[in-house]
Design a protein around this motif. Structure first.
Motif, PDB file in Angstrom:
ATOM      1  N   PRO A  41       0.792  -1.230   0.000  1.00  0.00           N
ATOM      2  CA  PRO A  41       0.000   0.000   0.000  1.00  0.00           C
ATOM      3  C   PRO A  41       0.830   1.288   0.000  1.00  0.00           C
ATOM      4  CG  PRO A  41       0.066  -0.892   2.205  1.00  0.00           C
ATOM      5  CD  PRO A  41       0.794  -1.874   1.326  1.00  0.00           C
ATOM      6  N   ALA A  42       2.146   1.232  -0.057  1.00  0.00           N
ATOM      7  CA  ALA A  42       2.924   2.471  -0.098  1.00  0.00           C
ATOM      8  C   ALA A  42       3.028   2.953  -1.545  1.00  0.00           C
ATOM      9  CB  ALA A  42       4.309   2.241   0.476  1.00  0.00           C
ATOM     10  N   VAL A  43       2.935   4.240  -1.747  1.00  0.00           N
ATOM     11  CA  VAL A  43       3.111   4.795  -3.095  1.00  0.00           C
ATOM     12  C   VAL A  43       4.216   5.842  -3.130  1.00  0.00           C
ATOM     13  CG1 VAL A  43       0.799   4.306  -3.977  1.00  0.00           C
ATOM     14  CG2 VAL A  43       1.192   6.394  -2.684  1.00  0.00           C
ATOM     15  N   GLU A  44       4.487   6.451  -1.990  1.00  0.00           N
ATOM     16  CA  GLU A  44       5.519   7.490  -1.953  1.00  0.00           C
ATOM     17  C   GLU A  44       6.880   6.898  -1.654  1.00  0.00           C
ATOM     18  OE1 GLU A  44       5.091  11.039   0.549  1.00  0.00           O
ATOM     19  OE2 GLU A  44       2.935  10.697   0.325  1.00  0.00           O
ATOM     20  N   ALA A  45       7.909   7.475  -2.284  1.00  0.00           N
ATOM     21  CA  ALA A  45       9.278   7.004  -2.065  1.00  0.00           C
ATOM     22  C   ALA A  45       9.787   7.456  -0.696  1.00  0.00           C
ATOM     23  CB  ALA A  45      10.191   7.562  -3.148  1.00  0.00           C
ATOM     24  N   LEU A  46      10.760   6.710  -0.206  1.00  0.00           N
ATOM     25  CA  LEU A  46      11.448   7.069   1.032  1.00  0.00           C
ATOM     26  C   LEU A  46      12.564   8.059   0.725  1.00  0.00           C
ATOM     27  CD1 LEU A  46      12.047   3.441   2.297  1.00  0.00           C
ATOM     28  CD2 LEU A  46      10.441   5.069   3.327  1.00  0.00           C
ATOM     29  N   GLU A  47      12.859   8.918   1.669  1.00  0.00           N
ATOM     30  CA  GLU A  47      14.047   9.758   1.526  1.00  0.00           C
ATOM     31  C   GLU A  47      15.288   8.852   1.588  1.00  0.00           C
ATOM     32  OE1 GLU A  47      16.231  13.548   3.709  1.00  0.00           O
ATOM     33  OE2 GLU A  47      14.372  12.763   4.549  1.00  0.00           O
ATOM     34  N   VAL A  48      16.240   9.119   0.711  1.00  0.00           N
ATOM     35  CA  VAL A  48      17.483   8.350   0.671  1.00  0.00           C
ATOM     36  C   VAL A  48      18.595   9.200   1.268  1.00  0.00           C
ATOM     37  CG1 VAL A  48      19.163   7.223  -0.846  1.00  0.00           C
ATOM     38  CG2 VAL A  48      16.734   7.094  -1.365  1.00  0.00           C
ATOM     39  N   PHE A  49      19.440   8.572   2.054  1.00  0.00           N
ATOM     40  CA  PHE A  49      20.544   9.283   2.701  1.00  0.00           C
ATOM     41  C   PHE A  49      21.865   8.885   2.070  1.00  0.00           C
ATOM     42  CE2 PHE A  49      18.559  11.364   6.377  1.00  0.00           C
ATOM     43  CZ  PHE A  49      17.269  10.865   6.223  1.00  0.00           C
ATOM     44  N   ASP A  50      22.805   9.819   2.111  1.00  0.00           N
ATOM     45  CA  ASP A  50      24.150   9.555   1.583  1.00  0.00           C
ATOM     46  C   ASP A  50      24.925   8.667   2.543  1.00  0.00           C
ATOM     47  OD1 ASP A  50      24.540  10.729  -0.863  1.00  0.00           O
ATOM     48  OD2 ASP A  50      24.899  12.709   0.002  1.00  0.00           O
ATOM     49  N   VAL A  51      25.603   7.687   1.990  1.00  0.00           N
ATOM     50  CA  VAL A  51      26.441   6.803   2.807  1.00  0.00           C
ATOM     51  C   VAL A  51      27.878   6.903   2.307  1.00  0.00           C
ATOM     52  CG1 VAL A  51      26.899   4.413   3.465  1.00  0.00           C
ATOM     53  CG2 VAL A  51      24.545   5.200   3.203  1.00  0.00           C
ATOM     54  N   GLU A  52      28.781   7.230   3.199  1.00  0.00           N
ATOM     55  CA  GLU A  52      30.205   7.232   2.852  1.00  0.00           C
ATOM     56  C   GLU A  52      30.885   6.156   3.670  1.00  0.00           C
ATOM     57  OE1 GLU A  52      32.220  10.991   3.423  1.00  0.00           O
ATOM     58  OE2 GLU A  52      30.466  11.993   2.558  1.00  0.00           O
ATOM     59  N   MET A  53      31.769   5.412   3.016  1.00  0.00           N
ATOM     60  CA  MET A  53      32.492   4.372   3.734  1.00  0.00           C
ATOM     61  C   MET A  53      33.974   4.666   3.685  1.00  0.00           C
ATOM     62  SD  MET A  53      30.370   1.040   2.542  1.00  0.00           S
ATOM     63  CE  MET A  53      31.406  -0.110   3.385  1.00  0.00           C
ATOM     64  N   ASN A  54      34.585   4.631   4.848  1.00  0.00           N
ATOM     65  CA  ASN A  54      36.014   4.865   4.940  1.00  0.00           C
ATOM     66  C   ASN A  54      36.573   3.811   5.887  1.00  0.00           C
ATOM     67  OD1 ASN A  54      38.542   5.871   4.983  1.00  0.00           O
ATOM     68  ND2 ASN A  54      38.019   7.894   5.793  1.00  0.00           N
ATOM     69  N   GLU A  55      37.148   2.779   5.301  1.00  0.00           N
ATOM     70  CA  GLU A  55      37.591   1.621   6.092  1.00  0.00           C
ATOM     71  C   GLU A  55      36.383   1.065   6.839  1.00  0.00           C
ATOM     72  OE1 GLU A  55      41.389   1.101   6.872  1.00  0.00           O
ATOM     73  OE2 GLU A  55      41.566   2.074   4.953  1.00  0.00           O
ATOM     74  N   ASP A  56      36.437   1.049   8.167  1.00  0.00           N
ATOM     75  CA  ASP A  56      35.320   0.464   8.922  1.00  0.00           C
ATOM     76  C   ASP A  56      34.262   1.504   9.304  1.00  0.00           C
ATOM     77  OD1 ASP A  56      34.056  -1.728  10.380  1.00  0.00           O
ATOM     78  OD2 ASP A  56      34.586  -0.563  12.160  1.00  0.00           O
ATOM     79  N   VAL A  57      34.537   2.775   8.979  1.00  0.00           N
ATOM     80  CA  VAL A  57      33.628   3.831   9.444  1.00  0.00           C
ATOM     81  C   VAL A  57      32.631   4.209   8.342  1.00  0.00           C
ATOM     82  CG1 VAL A  57      33.461   6.173  10.355  1.00  0.00           C
ATOM     83  CG2 VAL A  57      35.398   4.719  10.979  1.00  0.00           C
ATOM     84  N   ILE A  58      31.368   4.139   8.706  1.00  0.00           N
ATOM     85  CA  ILE A  58      30.298   4.515   7.787  1.00  0.00           C
ATOM     86  C   ILE A  58      29.707   5.831   8.279  1.00  0.00           C
ATOM     87  CG2 ILE A  58      28.004   3.892   6.965  1.00  0.00           C
ATOM     88  CD1 ILE A  58      28.936   0.973   7.541  1.00  0.00           C
ATOM     89  N   THR A  59      29.619   6.783   7.373  1.00  0.00           N
ATOM     90  CA  THR A  59      29.034   8.069   7.726  1.00  0.00           C
ATOM     91  C   THR A  59      27.743   8.230   6.927  1.00  0.00           C
ATOM     92  OG1 THR A  59      31.262   8.945   7.982  1.00  0.00           O
ATOM     93  CG2 THR A  59      29.461  10.545   7.883  1.00  0.00           C
ATOM     94  N   VAL A  60      26.661   8.523   7.655  1.00  0.00           N
ATOM     95  CA  VAL A  60      25.359   8.710   7.012  1.00  0.00           C
ATOM     96  C   VAL A  60      24.976  10.170   7.151  1.00  0.00           C
ATOM     97  CG1 VAL A  60      22.958   7.971   6.940  1.00  0.00           C
ATOM     98  CG2 VAL A  60      24.727   6.349   7.652  1.00  0.00           C
ATOM     99  N   ASN A  61      24.625  10.764   6.012  1.00  0.00           N
ATOM    100  CA  ASN A  61      24.320  12.188   5.938  1.00  0.00           C
ATOM    101  C   ASN A  61      23.039  12.425   5.174  1.00  0.00           C
ATOM    102  OD1 ASN A  61      26.130  14.235   6.909  1.00  0.00           O
ATOM    103  ND2 ASN A  61      27.703  13.264   5.639  1.00  0.00           N
ATOM    104  N   GLU A  62      22.395  13.544   5.464  1.00  0.00           N
ATOM    105  CA  GLU A  62      21.295  13.951   4.603  1.00  0.00           C
ATOM    106  C   GLU A  62      21.884  14.326   3.264  1.00  0.00           C
ATOM    107  OE1 GLU A  62      17.630  16.043   6.547  1.00  0.00           O
ATOM    108  OE2 GLU A  62      19.483  16.781   7.433  1.00  0.00           O
ATOM    109  N   LYS A  63      21.145  14.063   2.208  1.00  0.00           N
ATOM    110  CA  LYS A  63      21.624  14.485   0.893  1.00  0.00           C
ATOM    111  C   LYS A  63      21.597  16.000   0.848  1.00  0.00           C
ATOM    112  CE  LYS A  63      20.656  10.660  -2.148  1.00  0.00           C
ATOM    113  NZ  LYS A  63      21.940  10.233  -2.669  1.00  0.00           N
ATOM    114  N   THR A  64      22.643  16.581   0.308  1.00  0.00           N
ATOM    115  CA  THR A  64      22.679  18.049   0.257  1.00  0.00           C
ATOM    116  C   THR A  64      21.699  18.535  -0.798  1.00  0.00           C
ATOM    117  OG1 THR A  64      24.600  17.736  -1.120  1.00  0.00           O
ATOM    118  CG2 THR A  64      25.014  18.439   1.133  1.00  0.00           C
ATOM    119  N   GLY A  65      21.066  19.627  -0.479  1.00  0.00           N
ATOM    120  CA  GLY A  65      20.135  20.229  -1.433  1.00  0.00           C
ATOM    121  C   GLY A  65      18.755  19.598  -1.439  1.00  0.00           C
ATOM    122  N   GLU A  66      18.552  18.583  -0.620  1.00  0.00           N
ATOM    123  CA  GLU A  66      17.237  17.958  -0.550  1.00  0.00           C
ATOM    124  C   GLU A  66      16.807  17.870   0.894  1.00  0.00           C
ATOM    125  OE1 GLU A  66      16.933  14.119  -2.331  1.00  0.00           O
ATOM    126  OE2 GLU A  66      18.296  14.703  -3.934  1.00  0.00           O
TER     127      GLU A  66
END
Ligand code: FES
Length: 103
Positions: free
Chosen positions: A77-102
């Protein structure tokens, strides 16, 4: 911005984090990590409690499926998309950020 460790993520076991106060579902699929808004766009259910298969996550409440790569709603029953977040990976560290401009 929120950081977590790649090693803490288990395949097929999404986790809920917060990015700037927004609940975010983070999922590891193989060597990749995806992050989408944790709140189902159909109603108020946490997707991080849902099931992953392939690149899809299924909402546990009414069964809507979303593509973790694009946030797109794949089944009712879902029709709207989910917001997607930016994922950066640096070795074992994952950084999750809001997408810029959105929002
Ligand atoms: S709350 Fe997710 S499908 Fe209804």
């Amino acid at each position: 911005m929120t950081e977590l460790s790649f090693a803490s993520l288990q395949e097929g076991k999404p986790v809920r984090i917060e990015v700037n106060g927004t609940p975010v579902c983070v999922a590891r699929i193989g060597a990749e990590v995806f992050a989408v808004a944790d709140t189902c766009t159909h109603s108020d259910a946490a997707l991080s409690e849902g099931e992953i298969s392939g690149f899809k996550i299924e909402c546990w409440l009414h069964g809507a499926e979303f593509d973790l790569r694009t946030g797109q709603a794949l089944t009712l029953p879902a029709v709207e998309a989910l917001e997607v977040f930016d994922v950066e990976m640096n070795e074992d560290v994952i950084t999750v950020n809001e997408k810029t401009g959105e929002k």
